[in-house]
Scaffold this motif. Sequence first.
Motif, PDB file in Angstrom:
ATOM      1  N   ALA A  82       1.214  -1.007  -0.013  1.00  0.00           N
ATOM      2  CA  ALA A  82       0.097  -0.480  -0.107  1.00  0.00           C
ATOM      3  C   ALA A  82       0.502   1.170  -0.053  1.00  0.00           C
ATOM      4  N   ALA A  83       1.912   1.118   1.092  1.00  0.00           N
ATOM      5  CA  ALA A  83       2.982   2.427   0.847  1.00  0.00           C
ATOM      6  C   ALA A  83       3.457   2.853  -0.518  1.00  0.00           C
ATOM      7  N   ALA A  84       3.924   1.356  -1.058  1.00  0.00           N
ATOM      8  CA  ALA A  84       4.793   1.731  -2.351  1.00  0.00           C
ATOM      9  C   ALA A  84       3.219   2.116  -3.845  1.00  0.00           C
ATOM     10  N   ALA A  85       2.379   1.579  -3.452  1.00  0.00           N
ATOM     11  CA  ALA A  85       1.020   2.790  -4.310  1.00  0.00           C
ATOM     12  C   ALA A  85       0.711   3.375  -4.513  1.00  0.00           C
ATOM     13  N   ARG A  86       0.447   3.808  -2.663  1.00  0.00           N
ATOM     14  CA  ARG A  86      -0.039   5.695  -2.290  1.00  0.00           C
ATOM     15  C   ARG A  86       1.408   6.205  -3.229  1.00  0.00           C
ATOM     16  N   LEU A  87       3.045   5.952  -2.914  1.00  0.00           N
ATOM     17  CA  LEU A  87       4.016   6.852  -3.098  1.00  0.00           C
ATOM     18  C   LEU A  87       4.132   6.732  -4.309  1.00  0.00           C
ATOM     19  N   SER A  88       3.360   5.823  -5.720  1.00  0.00           N
ATOM     20  CA  SER A  88       3.137   6.177  -6.692  1.00  0.00           C
ATOM     21  C   SER A  88       2.199   7.202  -7.555  1.00  0.00           C
ATOM     22  N   GLY A  89       0.905   6.812  -6.797  1.00  0.00           N
ATOM     23  CA  GLY A  89       0.138   7.637  -7.651  1.00  0.00           C
ATOM     24  C   GLY A  89       0.425   9.073  -7.104  1.00  0.00           C
ATOM     25  N   ILE A  90       1.221   9.269  -5.992  1.00  0.00           N
ATOM     26  CA  ILE A  90       1.577  10.914  -5.756  1.00  0.00           C
ATOM     27  C   ILE A  90       2.469  11.400  -6.553  1.00  0.00           C
ATOM     28  N   ALA A  91       3.611  10.453  -6.912  1.00  0.00           N
ATOM     29  CA  ALA A  91       3.970  10.676  -8.030  1.00  0.00           C
ATOM     30  C   ALA A  91       4.009  10.856  -9.269  1.00  0.00           C
ATOM     31  N   GLU A  92       3.245  10.313  -9.708  1.00  0.00           N
ATOM     32  CA  GLU A  92       2.342  10.399 -10.979  1.00  0.00           C
ATOM     33  C   GLU A  92       1.165  12.235 -10.818  1.00  0.00           C
ATOM     34  N   GLN A  93       0.874  12.358 -10.130  1.00  0.00           N
ATOM     35  CA  GLN A  93      -0.167  12.996 -10.056  1.00  0.00           C
ATOM     36  C   GLN A  93       0.443  14.560  -9.999  1.00  0.00           C
ATOM     37  N   GLU A 223       6.761  14.749   2.064  1.00  0.00           N
ATOM     38  CA  GLU A 223       7.367  16.092   2.931  1.00  0.00           C
ATOM     39  C   GLU A 223       8.484  17.557   1.145  1.00  0.00           C
ATOM     40  N   ALA A 224       9.169  16.920   0.930  1.00  0.00           N
ATOM     41  CA  ALA A 224       9.385  17.288  -0.014  1.00  0.00           C
ATOM     42  C   ALA A 224       8.022  18.018  -0.985  1.00  0.00           C
ATOM     43  N   ARG A 225       7.379  17.487  -1.427  1.00  0.00           N
ATOM     44  CA  ARG A 225       6.303  18.151  -2.116  1.00  0.00           C
ATOM     45  C   ARG A 225       5.662  19.039  -1.472  1.00  0.00           C
ATOM     46  N   LEU A 226       5.030  18.437  -0.152  1.00  0.00           N
ATOM     47  CA  LEU A 226       3.785  18.693   0.138  1.00  0.00           C
ATOM     48  C   LEU A 226       4.950  20.503   0.615  1.00  0.00           C
ATOM     49  N   ALA A 227       5.919  20.987   0.961  1.00  0.00           N
ATOM     50  CA  ALA A 227       6.448  22.022   0.740  1.00  0.00           C
ATOM     51  C   ALA A 227       6.813  22.812  -0.723  1.00  0.00           C
ATOM     52  N   ASP A 228       6.671  22.091  -1.757  1.00  0.00           N
ATOM     53  CA  ASP A 228       6.417  23.008  -2.858  1.00  0.00           C
ATOM     54  C   ASP A 228       4.795  23.096  -2.816  1.00  0.00           C
ATOM     55  N   ALA A 229       4.457  22.332  -2.726  1.00  0.00           N
ATOM     56  CA  ALA A 229       3.332  22.267  -3.127  1.00  0.00           C
ATOM     57  C   ALA A 229       2.665  23.825  -1.936  1.00  0.00           C
ATOM     58  N   GLN A 230       2.976  23.688  -1.092  1.00  0.00           N
ATOM     59  CA  GLN A 230       2.304  24.934   0.221  1.00  0.00           C
ATOM     60  C   GLN A 230       3.016  26.367  -0.774  1.00  0.00           C
ATOM     61  N   ARG A 231       3.699  26.383  -0.940  1.00  0.00           N
ATOM     62  CA  ARG A 231       4.690  27.297  -2.053  1.00  0.00           C
ATOM     63  C   ARG A 231       3.527  27.447  -2.969  1.00  0.00           C
ATOM     64  N   GLU A 232       3.636  27.084  -4.414  1.00  0.00           N
ATOM     65  CA  GLU A 232       2.395  26.887  -5.092  1.00  0.00           C
ATOM     66  C   GLU A 232       1.188  27.302  -4.683  1.00  0.00           C
ATOM     67  N   GLN A 272      -6.554  21.308  -3.726  1.00  0.00           N
ATOM     68  CA  GLN A 272      -7.188  20.013  -3.605  1.00  0.00           C
ATOM     69  C   GLN A 272      -5.405  19.193  -3.274  1.00  0.00           C
ATOM     70  N   ILE A 273      -4.377  19.543  -4.306  1.00  0.00           N
ATOM     71  CA  ILE A 273      -2.779  18.624  -3.728  1.00  0.00           C
ATOM     72  C   ILE A 273      -2.016  18.792  -2.858  1.00  0.00           C
ATOM     73  N   TYR A 274      -2.760  20.244  -2.168  1.00  0.00           N
ATOM     74  CA  TYR A 274      -2.157  20.101  -0.505  1.00  0.00           C
ATOM     75  C   TYR A 274      -2.501  19.164   0.598  1.00  0.00           C
ATOM     76  N   VAL A 275      -4.083  19.430   0.001  1.00  0.00           N
ATOM     77  CA  VAL A 275      -4.732  18.724   1.027  1.00  0.00           C
ATOM     78  C   VAL A 275      -4.185  16.823   0.971  1.00  0.00           C
ATOM     79  N   SER A 276      -4.107  16.885  -0.241  1.00  0.00           N
ATOM     80  CA  SER A 276      -3.851  15.193  -0.524  1.00  0.00           C
ATOM     81  C   SER A 276      -2.525  14.798   0.601  1.00  0.00           C
ATOM     82  N   LEU A 277      -1.972  15.690  -0.313  1.00  0.00           N
ATOM     83  CA  LEU A 277       0.095  15.687   0.722  1.00  0.00           C
ATOM     84  C   LEU A 277      -0.158  16.156   1.677  1.00  0.00           C
ATOM     85  N   ALA A 278      -0.569  16.626   2.220  1.00  0.00           N
ATOM     86  CA  ALA A 278      -0.552  16.320   3.968  1.00  0.00           C
ATOM     87  C   ALA A 278      -1.517  15.242   4.380  1.00  0.00           C
ATOM     88  N   ARG A 279      -2.441  14.907   3.868  1.00  0.00           N
ATOM     89  CA  ARG A 279      -2.892  13.184   4.358  1.00  0.00           C
ATOM     90  C   ARG A 279      -1.765  12.266   3.922  1.00  0.00           C
TER      91      ARG A 279
END
Length: 386
Positions: A82-93, A223-232, A272-279
């Motif tokens: 499940a962790a690998a699936a979540r990581l793959s889905g987030i990366a594809e976004q 965590e890295a993508r969350l910081a970028d999403a927050q800035r964006e 939406q991206i920020y909320v998904s990454l925060a979760r």
Amino acid sequence: MEDSSRPNVNEASPVRRDPSRGDPAEVSLVALLNVLLRRRRVAFGTPLLLMTVAAVLSILLRPDEFAATSRFSLQGTPSSSAAAARLSGIAEQFGFVVGPAQGGASPAFYAELLRSRELLREAAETRYRFAGTEPGDTIEGTILELYDLDGDTPEARLRAAIARLMEDVSVSIDVASGLLTLETVAPWPELAVALNRRLLELIDDFNRRKQQSQARAEREFVEARLADAQRELEEAEGRLSDFLSRNRRIDGSPELNFEMLSLERRVEVKQQIYVSLARSYEMARIAEVRESPVITVVEPPEGSATPVGSGLVLNVAIALVFGGFIGVLFAFTQEHFDRQRRLRAADVQEFEELTRAVVSELSPRRLARILRSLRPRAGVGGGGGS
């Protein structure tokens, strides 16, 4: 005029077989059996002797060892897959292409892991403490100390301990049920159980560290993508705020209405991206510190230690086959020489005389005399006078 009553000598008459002599093949088989019966002391005594020797040696030289067994299965937790699936889905976004999510390792992987040098090294360096054979006696030490292995250096003794454990640890897999059976052999039943339990702990610790490593990698990525999403998101909200502050009345301008809707959509997507990454970030933090076991011990090793078999039946069976072959060979060899002695007495007599002559020439006394004659004499080849 020829007499028809006289037999025609030119006609081939069938050869009549003497029924008392029997079939040639049957006579040949009987002859072979007669040889074995005449030489029964050699033909049957040799396998019996070897069987007796094999049985005595199997009993006397039987290793005083005990085997402990445990059975476990891989727990079907969704952590790794499940962790690998979540990581793959987030990366594809975000436009990153990663490989497909892999599930947990197969039972064959863990079977090889239990006999890997790294796990066996940790098991060999573990200090064990268990009750001895005498009342109140306690035995304590590592595998290197308990087995008293040879080696000039500590590293050499450690390699010897790992090699010994590779022989004493075995893993089998039940394909139908997916259960793995771990067997450990040791000179003490308590040590066999303790070694088995230690290997189960090591493989569970390896799996837990593997899961935590995967969760840490997911947490760092999110965590890295969350910081970028927050800035964006802050940039998109800033642009919308600037637009509203510059354009207080936009009801009569379609262009301004369109630009405002575009800015609002960008803000909504970034939210939406920020909320998904925060979760996902919170889930990754929880998975990183999770310590749930990843294997289920179906049958623990405690109470399973039993003496190791000596291989008595197998050794006796091998001695029977080998001894039977040697006995039959000796019997037919003796029969052949006896027959040659009757038919060719002169040749056999000469062979025996030559054999005795060779044996006498190879006697220890004669060999010693030959060696003495080959030694260099004292003074031969020495230096002359000045």
